[in-house]
Design an enzyme around this catalytic site. Structure first.
Site, PDB file in Angstrom:
ATOM      1  CD  GLU A  35     112.434 127.419  34.091  1.00 23.66           C
ATOM      2  OE1 GLU A  35     112.634 126.434  34.824  1.00 23.66           O
ATOM      3  OE2 GLU A  35     112.769 127.466  32.897  1.00 23.66           O
ATOM      4  CB  SER A 129     126.336 121.505  36.089  1.00 21.87           C
ATOM      5  OG  SER A 129     126.187 122.555  37.012  1.00 21.87           O
ATOM      6  CB  SER A 130     123.821 120.634  40.843  1.00 20.66           C
ATOM      7  OG  SER A 130     122.648 121.287  40.463  1.00 20.66           O
ATOM      8  CG  ASP A 180     116.664 121.117  37.677  1.00 18.01           C
ATOM      9  OD1 ASP A 180     115.745 121.451  36.908  1.00 18.01           O
ATOM     10  OD2 ASP A 180     117.261 121.923  38.416  1.00 18.01           O
TER      11      ASP A 180
HETATM   12  C1  GLA Z   1     115.945 124.987  39.516  1.00 16.66           C
HETATM   13  C2  GLA Z   1     115.355 123.889  40.394  1.00 16.66           C
HETATM   14  C3  GLA Z   1     114.146 123.239  39.727  1.00 16.66           C
HETATM   15  C4  GLA Z   1     113.145 124.274  39.255  1.00 16.66           C
HETATM   16  C5  GLA Z   1     113.840 125.388  38.464  1.00 16.66           C
HETATM   17  C6  GLA Z   1     112.906 126.522  38.111  1.00 16.66           C
HETATM   18  O1  GLA Z   1     116.479 124.465  38.348  1.00 16.66           O
HETATM   19  O2  GLA Z   1     116.324 122.896  40.664  1.00 16.66           O
HETATM   20  O3  GLA Z   1     113.556 122.312  40.612  1.00 16.66           O
HETATM   21  O4  GLA Z   1     112.413 124.789  40.323  1.00 16.66           O
HETATM   22  O5  GLA Z   1     114.930 125.929  39.172  1.00 16.66           O
HETATM   23  O6  GLA Z   1     111.915 126.076  37.254  1.00 16.66           O
END
Ligand code: GLA
Length: 395
Positions: A35, A129-130, A180
């Protein structure tokens, strides 16, 4: 909604002109570990969910794009050569128009279309969701553009992920990493994706969780990436990188700093807060690599311990957790059969992910749910996560 219901709704909203309706879907994701390291070039380990965005779409003969959603009373109508002017003006629809604009910048000649969106990824839950909206939109518009141009080469899903990320940077203003969108585009049922974000090298790893389930617990506290400290954390990381480069001149990304390097050189970072941020990134990158090894070796207990350590690092060193997430984590850890639990996603709200023994799932939901509601004052939601495929057209 079921796909057939979305199609019916499409026809009643936009009318029937005999043209074919097409359906594109792309999922949300859960990040198992890794993360706040994607934008530092680090390794991440997400998996695509079966919760998804579905877009029912139909080409138009002009250069107008229309957007509607099954759960909102809104219709956005835009001309394809005027997309830039919608930036910061829309209550809804900005992910879609941002993606359309990035496709144009990449050379796609877009075709007018009517689109109807249906999401099953809870919004603001930290389950992306985005990204699901971005990748499904990119896929749909790219497929239509290629068909119109008579181009029969297949869609490059990694390119679609990168288009989604650019939309997020340039149209939405969140300097997100690639995790994501990549997970949404490239997911594989019952597998997690080990992705190295500096090179985009990846490997799918079977999620063999014998006798265990992944439970998502939603704080129901909306996280707002833009409002939150997301961009600030990115800034702190680049500050830390610059300082470390004075003693480690060959590193390009923080993910290249080993734990031993960090121990030796951390004192060059004078700002104590920045030092803790970097400590999180360095230790989290190591935990991801260890987690993948553990999972491949069937060492779930070890995997769980790494997940727990990840949360603690996010809570104390990176400071992106919040009270609601910490309550969920604390209560989950009290129970037998919970191997590990941590916040997932950007933080400041959203969900936790927990590895829970199958026979404890009901008790987990009951006990953690009751304790959460008592302490926080409103209920959490729980989902048993199913790991699904990435973005695709449904025929
Ligand atoms: C969001 C961002 C990702 C990542 C996470 C944290 O989801 O879109 O790119 O940085 O936070 O791990």
């Amino acid at each position: 909604m079921e796909i057939n219901e979305i199609k019916d709704m499409f026809l009643s909203l936009y009318g029937d002109n005999g043209e074919e309706l097409r359906v594109f879907v792309s999922p949300g994701r859960v990040n198992l570990i890794g993360e706040h390291v994607d934008y530092c070039g680090g390794p991440v380990f997400p998996a695509a969910l079966t919760m998804r965005t579905a877009v029912v779409a139909r080409k138009r003969k002009d250069d107008v794009i229309r957007l509607r959603a099954t759960d909102l009373d809104v219709c956005v109508e835009a001309k394809l050569d005027e997309l830039e002017q919608y930036k910061d003006k829309l209550k809804w629809g900005d992910y879609q128009l941002g993606v359309a604009l990035e496709l144009q910048k990449a050379g796609y000649k877009l075709c007018g279309c009517d689109l109807l969106y249906d999401d099953t990824v809870p919004h603001g839950s930290g389950l992306s969701s985005s990204a699901a909206i971005e990748v499904s939109t990119a896929l749909c518009l790219a497929v239509f553009a290629k068909e119109q141009a008579g181009d029969t080469t297949p869609i490059d899903m990694v390119e679609m992920a990168l288009i989604g990320q650019k939309a997020e940077h340039n149209f939405i203003g969140v300097k997100c990493g690639i995790m994501d969108q990549f997970a949404s585009a490239m997911g594989k049922a019952n597998h997690a994706i080990y992705l190295e974000c500096d090179t985009l090298k990846y490997e799918t790893v079977p999620l063999a969780m014998d006798g265990y389930k992944l439970i998502l617990s939603n704080t129901n506290k909306k996280h707002a990436l833009g409002d939150s400290k997301y961009n600030e954390r990115r800034q702190e990381c680049s500050e830390g990188l610059q300082v470390l480069q004075t003693v480690l001149p060959n590193i390009e990304h923080l993910s290249e700093v080993t734990a031993a390097d960090f121990e030796k050189h951390s004192s060059v970072i004078e700002n104590e807060v920045v030092r803790r941020r970097i400590k999180h990134v360095v230790t989290e990158c190591e935990r991801v690599r260890e987690s993948v090894k553990a999972l491949k070796a069937g060492e779930l207990v070890k995997f769980g311990a790494l997940i727990n350590a990840s949360h603690d690092s996010l809570q104390y060193d990176y400071e992106v957790s919040c009270e609601e997430l910490d309550v969920l984590v604390r209560e989950a850890r009290k129970l037998d059969g919970v191997l590990g639990t941590r916040m997932t996603g950007a933080g400041f709200g959203g969900c936790t992910v927990s590895v829970v023994r199958a026979d404890m799932v009901e008790e987990f939901i009951r006990t953690v749910g009751a304790a959460y509601e008592k302490e926080v004052g409103y209920p959490a939601s729980f989902y048993i996560s199913e790991i699904g495929d990435g973005g695709r057209e449904i025929k």
